[in-house]
Design a protein around this motif. Sequence first.
Motif, PDB file in Angstrom:
ATOM      1  N   TYR A 136      -8.369   4.179   6.162  1.00 52.84           N
ATOM      2  CA  TYR A 136      -8.516   2.874   6.831  1.00 52.84           C
ATOM      3  C   TYR A 136      -7.593   2.771   8.038  1.00 52.84           C
ATOM      4  O   TYR A 136      -6.462   3.279   8.019  1.00 52.84           O
ATOM      5  N   GLN A 158       0.833  -1.193   0.000  1.00 54.65           N
ATOM      6  CA  GLN A 158       0.000   0.000   0.000  1.00 54.65           C
ATOM      7  C   GLN A 158       0.870   1.246   0.000  1.00 54.65           C
ATOM      8  O   GLN A 158       2.007   1.227   0.465  1.00 54.65           O
ATOM      9  N   GLU A 212      -8.557  -5.728   1.180  1.00 55.65           N
ATOM     10  CA  GLU A 212      -7.828  -4.812   0.306  1.00 55.65           C
ATOM     11  C   GLU A 212      -6.740  -4.048   1.066  1.00 55.65           C
ATOM     12  O   GLU A 212      -5.611  -3.912   0.593  1.00 55.65           O
ATOM     13  N   HIS A 213      -7.084  -3.581   2.254  1.00 50.64           N
ATOM     14  CA  HIS A 213      -6.144  -2.753   3.002  1.00 50.64           C
ATOM     15  C   HIS A 213      -5.142  -3.563   3.815  1.00 50.64           C
ATOM     16  O   HIS A 213      -4.049  -3.071   4.113  1.00 50.64           O
ATOM     17  N   GLU A 214      -5.519  -4.771   4.213  1.00 46.65           N
ATOM     18  CA  GLU A 214      -4.616  -5.574   5.047  1.00 46.65           C
ATOM     19  C   GLU A 214      -3.613  -6.380   4.231  1.00 46.65           C
ATOM     20  O   GLU A 214      -2.469  -6.544   4.640  1.00 46.65           O
ATOM     21  N   ASN A 229      -2.796   5.688   1.861  1.00 48.67           N
ATOM     22  CA  ASN A 229      -3.928   4.820   2.143  1.00 48.67           C
ATOM     23  C   ASN A 229      -3.817   4.087   3.456  1.00 48.67           C
ATOM     24  O   ASN A 229      -4.715   3.367   3.832  1.00 48.67           O
ATOM     25  N   THR A 230      -2.697   4.229   4.153  1.00 45.90           N
ATOM     26  CA  THR A 230      -2.490   3.386   5.323  1.00 45.90           C
ATOM     27  C   THR A 230      -2.224   4.162   6.591  1.00 45.90           C
ATOM     28  O   THR A 230      -1.769   3.597   7.568  1.00 45.90           O
ATOM     29  N   THR A 277     -13.162  -4.856   1.949  1.00 45.21           N
ATOM     30  CA  THR A 277     -12.418  -3.639   2.300  1.00 45.21           C
ATOM     31  C   THR A 277     -11.250  -3.963   3.223  1.00 45.21           C
ATOM     32  O   THR A 277     -10.132  -3.465   3.037  1.00 45.21           O
ATOM     33  N   VAL A 310     -13.538   4.138   6.268  1.00 41.18           N
ATOM     34  CA  VAL A 310     -13.565   4.164   4.803  1.00 41.18           C
ATOM     35  C   VAL A 310     -14.953   4.515   4.290  1.00 41.18           C
ATOM     36  O   VAL A 310     -15.105   5.297   3.343  1.00 41.18           O
ATOM     37  N   SER A 339     -15.032  -1.525  -0.691  1.00 40.22           N
ATOM     38  CA  SER A 339     -14.572  -2.346  -1.810  1.00 40.22           C
ATOM     39  C   SER A 339     -15.666  -3.317  -2.244  1.00 40.22           C
ATOM     40  O   SER A 339     -16.369  -3.891  -1.410  1.00 40.22           O
ATOM     41  N   HIS A 361      -2.605   5.376  10.056  1.00 40.50           N
ATOM     42  CA  HIS A 361      -3.407   4.979  11.209  1.00 40.50           C
ATOM     43  C   HIS A 361      -3.297   5.997  12.327  1.00 40.50           C
ATOM     44  O   HIS A 361      -3.801   5.767  13.408  1.00 40.50           O
TER      45      HIS A 361
END
Length: 379
Positions: free
Chosen positions: A376, A224, A295-297, A228-229, A292, A370, A258, A231
């Motif tokens: 995310y 990523q 996708e992010h993990e 987008n990541t 979702t 999201v 997603s 936290h």
Amino acid sequence: MTLTISNVEAWNPAAITTAGTAVNTTSTGLDKALSNADTTISNLTWDGNAAKAARTRMGTEKTRASAVSGALLELQKALSTHVENLTNTRQAVLDAREPALHPTGPEATPPDPFEIADNGVVTATKRKDYIDKLQGLNDGEKTWQKCFQDLLAANHQSKITGALAQAESAATDLITAVNTAKGKVDAAYAGLGDPKLGVTAAPSAPANTSPASLSSNSATPHYQSTSNTSHSNGTSSHNGSSHYSNASMNDRNESNLSQPSGNVAEWIAQAREILIQEGVPADQIDDKAIATIIEHESGGNPSIVNDWDSNAAAGHPSKGLMQTIDSTFNSYAVPGHTDILNPVDNIVAASRYAINRYGSLSDVPGVVAVRHGGAYVGY
């Protein structure tokens, strides 16, 4: 350390299993308390400096307590890993002693047992005395018979002392593993500090090593971009920098989530069937929420293993589609679906964890963020 037969005979490997279970119960209880506290703080509908301070403090305490939980998990592993070895080596010592205590077959004559010292030394004094008293044997025959008894004694001694050496090695390995794990528990516990003032008594132990933790909230995964990541910025339900009111929570934009497609859609569909079979209400299973998270993990890679965060540094990296660590996966996996790198198995276990913690997959903080246009956050 020099073990004796009586030392080894007194071993009770079952007690170690009981101790390991107790440690695991403590770790699990701590994880549950952390989860409940974190959920309570996250669900508070208040804003301002006090709210931000509360969430920040929750994050601090979660990090410190998670280190304790992770260290306890290592202690439990150290105990359970060595139980079988202790059991087997203890039995080997007793098995090696038995033929000398109760001779059978060709060794049944003379009828007396061999003498066995606690350190494993074996002699045949009574058996040789028996031979000396036999009638009909000349001195040469008696001498040969007594030498043969000494040879038998030496053979028994070799087996017993060899088994004792293996037992001592097993005991040494256990002591080393437990002392190492205990040191980590002590260090993590010292890092808890004063529960009221928040002052640590010692440097904090490595963060985020809790078995309840599924993935890192601080590292940037290689699949990523940093945009987008994040936290720690944006609309995270964990850090208090932004807060969704009850009103805004009702204004959901599902288009931000997603849409399952391709293999991911097929894996989710299979996992959904398994979850429903396990009694999970269908309304708690949100396909878009799962997609979702995936996708992010993991970016949809079922074989990915996180080797860069504190979980990895602690020896239990996050794995698979939804990035679970082994202990959490094992706790929530269902029979017949116990391969953490199997995409369906991973979805099932991670979803059960998320539902248990947040009530439904739709309410996972990262999904909520999201959905409302935020960044995310790890769950």
